[in-house]
Structure formats: C-alpha cells, structure tokens
Motif scaffolding. Structure first.
Motif, short mmCIF file in Angstrom:
data_model
loop_
_atom_site.label_atom_id
_atom_site.label_comp_id
_atom_site.label_asym_id
_atom_site.label_seq_id
_atom_site.Cartn_x
_atom_site.Cartn_y
_atom_site.Cartn_z
N SER A 76 0.86 -1.19 0.00
CA SER A 76 0.00 0.00 0.00
C SER A 76 0.90 1.24 0.00
O SER A 76 2.12 1.12 0.21
CB SER A 76 -0.91 0.02 1.24
N GLY A 77 0.30 2.39 -0.19
CA GLY A 77 1.06 3.63 -0.10
C GLY A 77 1.64 3.81 1.29
O GLY A 77 2.79 4.21 1.45
N MET A 78 0.85 3.52 2.31
CA MET A 78 1.36 3.66 3.69
C MET A 78 2.47 2.66 3.97
O MET A 78 3.39 2.95 4.73
CB MET A 78 0.23 3.52 4.72
N ILE A 81 5.51 4.35 2.59
CA ILE A 81 5.96 5.44 3.45
C ILE A 81 6.56 4.90 4.74
O ILE A 81 7.66 5.29 5.15
CB ILE A 81 4.78 6.40 3.75
N TYR A 102 -0.71 14.16 3.06
CA TYR A 102 -1.55 13.04 3.45
C TYR A 102 -1.49 12.83 4.96
O TYR A 102 -0.42 12.61 5.53
CB TYR A 102 -1.10 11.78 2.70
N GLU A 143 5.56 16.35 -0.51
CA GLU A 143 4.41 15.83 -1.23
C GLU A 143 3.96 16.93 -2.17
O GLU A 143 3.45 17.95 -1.73
CB GLU A 143 3.31 15.48 -0.22
N ASN A 147 -1.72 16.61 -1.26
CA ASN A 147 -3.09 16.10 -1.11
C ASN A 147 -3.57 16.47 0.28
O ASN A 147 -2.96 16.02 1.24
CB ASN A 147 -3.06 14.58 -1.30
N ASP A 172 6.60 12.09 -2.05
CA ASP A 172 5.36 11.34 -2.23
C ASP A 172 4.76 11.82 -3.55
O ASP A 172 4.27 12.95 -3.65
CB ASP A 172 4.40 11.58 -1.05
N THR A 174 2.26 10.54 -5.33
CA THR A 174 0.96 9.91 -5.59
C THR A 174 0.09 10.72 -6.54
O THR A 174 -0.45 10.17 -7.51
CB THR A 174 0.21 9.70 -4.27
N SER A 194 1.34 6.00 -3.40
CA SER A 194 0.21 5.11 -3.27
C SER A 194 -0.28 4.81 -4.68
O SER A 194 -0.84 5.68 -5.35
CB SER A 194 -0.92 5.76 -2.47
N THR A 196 -2.60 2.85 -5.24
CA THR A 196 -4.03 2.66 -5.07
C THR A 196 -4.80 3.71 -5.88
O THR A 196 -5.94 3.48 -6.29
CB THR A 196 -4.38 2.85 -3.58
N LYS A 197 -4.19 4.85 -6.11
CA LYS A 197 -4.86 5.99 -6.73
C LYS A 197 -4.74 5.90 -8.25
O LYS A 197 -5.07 4.89 -8.81
CB LYS A 197 -4.27 7.29 -6.15
N LEU A 207 -2.06 -0.69 -3.35
CA LEU A 207 -0.68 -1.01 -3.67
C LEU A 207 0.17 0.25 -3.51
O LEU A 207 -0.34 1.37 -3.54
CB LEU A 207 -0.58 -1.50 -5.12
N PHE A 325 -8.89 8.74 -4.93
CA PHE A 325 -8.93 9.58 -6.13
C PHE A 325 -8.15 8.90 -7.26
O PHE A 325 -7.47 7.90 -7.04
CB PHE A 325 -8.40 10.98 -5.84
C1 LIG Z 1 -3.68 7.60 -0.41
C2 LIG Z 1 -2.37 8.24 -0.16
C3 LIG Z 1 -1.41 7.59 0.61
C4 LIG Z 1 -1.67 6.27 1.28
O1 LIG Z 1 -1.83 5.24 0.37
P1 LIG Z 1 -2.60 3.85 0.68
O2 LIG Z 1 -2.44 3.11 -0.59
O3 LIG Z 1 -4.02 4.20 1.04
O4 LIG Z 1 -1.89 3.24 1.83
C5 LIG Z 1 -0.19 8.22 0.76
N1 LIG Z 1 0.07 9.42 0.21
C6 LIG Z 1 -0.85 10.07 -0.53
C7 LIG Z 1 -0.51 11.40 -1.12
C8 LIG Z 1 -2.10 9.50 -0.73
O5 LIG Z 1 -3.00 10.17 -1.46
#
Ligand SMILES: *Cc1c(COP(=O)(O)O)cnc(C)c1O
Length: 368
Positions: A76-78, A81, A102, A143, A147, A172, A174, A194, A196-197, A207, A325
């Motif tokens: 995941s993104g977290m 990080i 974030y 970042e 966000n 970051d 993302t 992340s 995931t976005k 992811l 998003f």
């Molecule tokens: C969503 C997000 C994260 C965390 O990512 P996950 O995949 O939800 O763990 C980290 N940084 C930014 C900028 C994000 O938008």
C-alpha cells in the motif's frame, strides 16, 4: 515533453513495460504467479514468495522505467511510506514532513514512530522553507502536488538544500504519478507513491511502491520488505500491472475533464478556493509547470459548508462520495470529515473518465 532514455513515449511504455518474455509460446500477458515456495536449485533463483516473485519483478520493471530508478513494490502507499521511514530513521534524527500532506503520514510519524524521539518539523508545501528547517535533518519528505491542497514546492531546489544539510530527500508522488512527474530526475533520492490511486485507477486494488536510483538504498528497502513481511500479493500485483497499461489514456481523459470542470466552475457563485495546478490562473501553475510533465485529474474547491457538499453529491447523477482519487469514476471527498485542517465545505474532486460534456452538465446541474 521529455522522452525516456529508451526513446518511447508514455503510452508505449505503459503498454509494454515489464512484458519482457517474447519467446514463442510465452503468454503475451503473463498471469500472476502464486508460488509460496519454489523448486530449489540455482543460486539467485526464486526460493520463497516473501523474498521474491516474478509478478512483482514484472511490475517493478515497468514502474522503475517510468520513475527512472529501481522500483520496490509494497502492499500500500502507507507501507511504502512506513518502510522508508523505518529503514532510514534512527533515534533522535530530524525529519521534515508536509503539514498539509496526506494525514496518515503525520499520524504514523507521531504515533508509530513516537519511540524514536524524532525531531519532527512540519512545513506547509508552499513554504516558507527557511534554512533553519534543514539543521540536523536526516530525511526530508515532500508531497507535491500536495493532497488535498494541491500546492506545489520546488523538488530540485529542496533536494539541493537537503543534500547540502546531509539529508536524503523523498517525494510522495501519488497525485502526479510517474507520468506526471519524475522526482528522481529532479534530484530526489526516493520517489514513493500510493498506487491505489491513479496509477492503478480502477478503485479495486491497494498497492504502493518506492523507487530509487541508488542500488544500495533499493537493496536496503527490499531487505526491509522481506524481513518485515510487508509484501504485496501476486494477484494485486498482476491486477495493477494490467491497469498500468491504460494509465496514459486514463490520465489524459482525467486531465481533460478536470480542465473543463475547472473552467466551468470558475466564477460560479457557489464555488470558492478553486485550485488545479494545470490551470494557468493557479498560483502553483508556474512552479508545477517547471517540474511536471503533464496534469492529473484532481482539483479542489469549497462550497458553503458540509451540508452544501452533501446536497451537491445527492443531486449529482455521476459524482459519488468516496475517499480515494484517480479512478475511472468521478468522486468527491469532503476532507474535513477525516480531520484534514481545511474548511468544512472543502472538496477534493477527482475527475474520472466519463464523457466531458456529461460530467460538466451534471456537475453544474448539481450545484444548482
Ligand atoms: C492515499 C495516499 C497515501 C496512502 O496510500 P494507501 O495506498 O491508502 O496506503 C499516501 N500518500 C498520498 C498522497 C495518498 O493520497
């Protein structure tokens, strides 16, 4: 627009990245490899699924090429990080993090890393970036665009200042994705995200990843992944790789939709605080243009209050409330409900891949 070292454009690289095996009989699009143990034999070959997986390597090749470094995939993104922070920080180290980025990153630092007694400094993305901030700092985490505020800072300048202070700089990335911005080329030591976005963009997988051009750092992060057991599943990895193929197309549509919506909302009596770095009128536009390669679909604005946002979502046929998003669907997120330091009517809007005309007329109708 800059091209890759390989000379291919964004779309070509998204479609072909990581699809290396062209021997007759090899699948054109390989499926996920679910192995836990592998047959033992050759040194250097895969032996256990926590340490290595061919599906990871395929996607890491594709994302690494886009980022311009070695990619280490995380679940995941977290996870990306937290792996970076845990691997690089020692007790008492100085750490710079965005005060407007974030929220879970700050929460992780203050709650999960409390035992390290870090000297944490929180800085708004647009600054001021005074010299004292860099004193005794081990890691600077930026970042940009942030966000949810979509403010921008100068990666190259801050990388130089971090390096002068003996610190590493991580971004970051993302909101931009590797197509929108390449922090490693701008001097960052680490680019993380992340996925995931927008990178995966279908709202069906979590992811993350970290990329670095420093082979030693990459090896350290891979070791941290293996030993922590914080590993992505092969199925999610495969799904993400499948989605990456259309990233160029999706981003183009999302940015086109964002541009049209921002234009339609500008000057609307119900809308204040409209920000999108892609807009020439935006205060962050020049800084963003200097380091970004293209725009994404996320913008933000404010309505009168929480009730006005709820009413807006209720009246819309296309826009749904969801706290992510970069996906195919247009979504809004009222960020104050999650504790972001923003007004109650603050909305982060993620333009999806719907038809522009449908989206613009739906959003204007929903605003009344
Ligand atoms: C969503 C997000 C994260 C965390 O990512 P996950 O995949 O939800 O763990 C980290 N940084 C930014 C900028 C994000 O938008």
């Amino acid at each position: 627009m800059a091209e890759s070292a390989s000379g291919f454009g964004d779309g070509t690289r998204c479609v072909h990245g990581g699809h290396g095996d062209s021997r007759p009989g090899a699948p054109l699009a390989p499926g996920p490899v679910f192995a836990a143990p592998y047959h033992l034999g050759d040194p250097g070959a895969d032996f256990y699924g926590r340490a290595g997986n061919p599906s990871w390597r395929a996607l890491e090749t594709a994302i690494g090429e886009l980022d311009g470094g070695e990619c280490v995939l995380l679940p995941s993104g977290m996870a990306a990080i937290s792996t970076v922070l845990r691997a690089l920080l020692r007790p008492g180290d100085g750490l710079l993090v965005p005060s407007d980025g974030y929220y879970a990153t700050r929460q992780f630092v203050h709650e999960e890393l409390a035992g390290l007694d870090l000297r944490v400094r929180e800085v708004p993305t647009p600054g001021p970036w005074t010299d004292e901030l860099f004193d005794g700092v081990r890691l600077v985490l930026l970042e940009t665009p942030s966000n949810p505020g979509l403010d921008v800072c100068d990666i190259a300048e801050l990388a130089t200042r971090a390096h002068r202070a003996g610190a590493l700089l991580a971004v970051d990335n993302t909101t931009a994705t590797p197509l929108g911005q390449r922090p490693l080329e701008l001097g960052a030591d680490l680019s993380l995200a992340s996925d995931t976005k927008a990178l995966t963009g279908h709202s069906d997988v979590l992811l993350g990843h970290v990329s670095t051009a420093d082979a030693e750092l990459a090896a350290r992060l891979r070791r941290a992944r293996t030993l922590s057991g914080s590993i992505p599943g092969p199925f999610e990895t495969w799904l993400a790789h499948r989605s990456l193929g259309t990233l160029d197309l999706r981003l183009a549509r999302q940015a086109e939709n964002a541009a049209a919506l921002v234009e339609a909302l500008r000057g609307h009596p119900a809308v204040r605080g409209l920000r999108w770095p892609g807009s020439p009128q935006d205060p962050a536009h020049e800084a963003a243009r200097a380091q970004m390669r293209r725009w994404g679909g996320v913008f933000r604005f404010e309505l009168a209050d929480a009730a006005a946002v709820e009413e807006f979502v209720r009246r819309s046929s296309l826009v749904v409330a969801a706290t992510s998003f970069g996906g195919l669907h247009s979504t809004v997120d009222r960020r104050a409900q999650w504790g972001d330091p923003v007004p109650p009517g603050f909305v982060r809007f993620s333009a999806g891949c719907e038809d522009r005309a449908d989206l613009v007329s739906d959003v204007l109708a929903a605003l009344g």
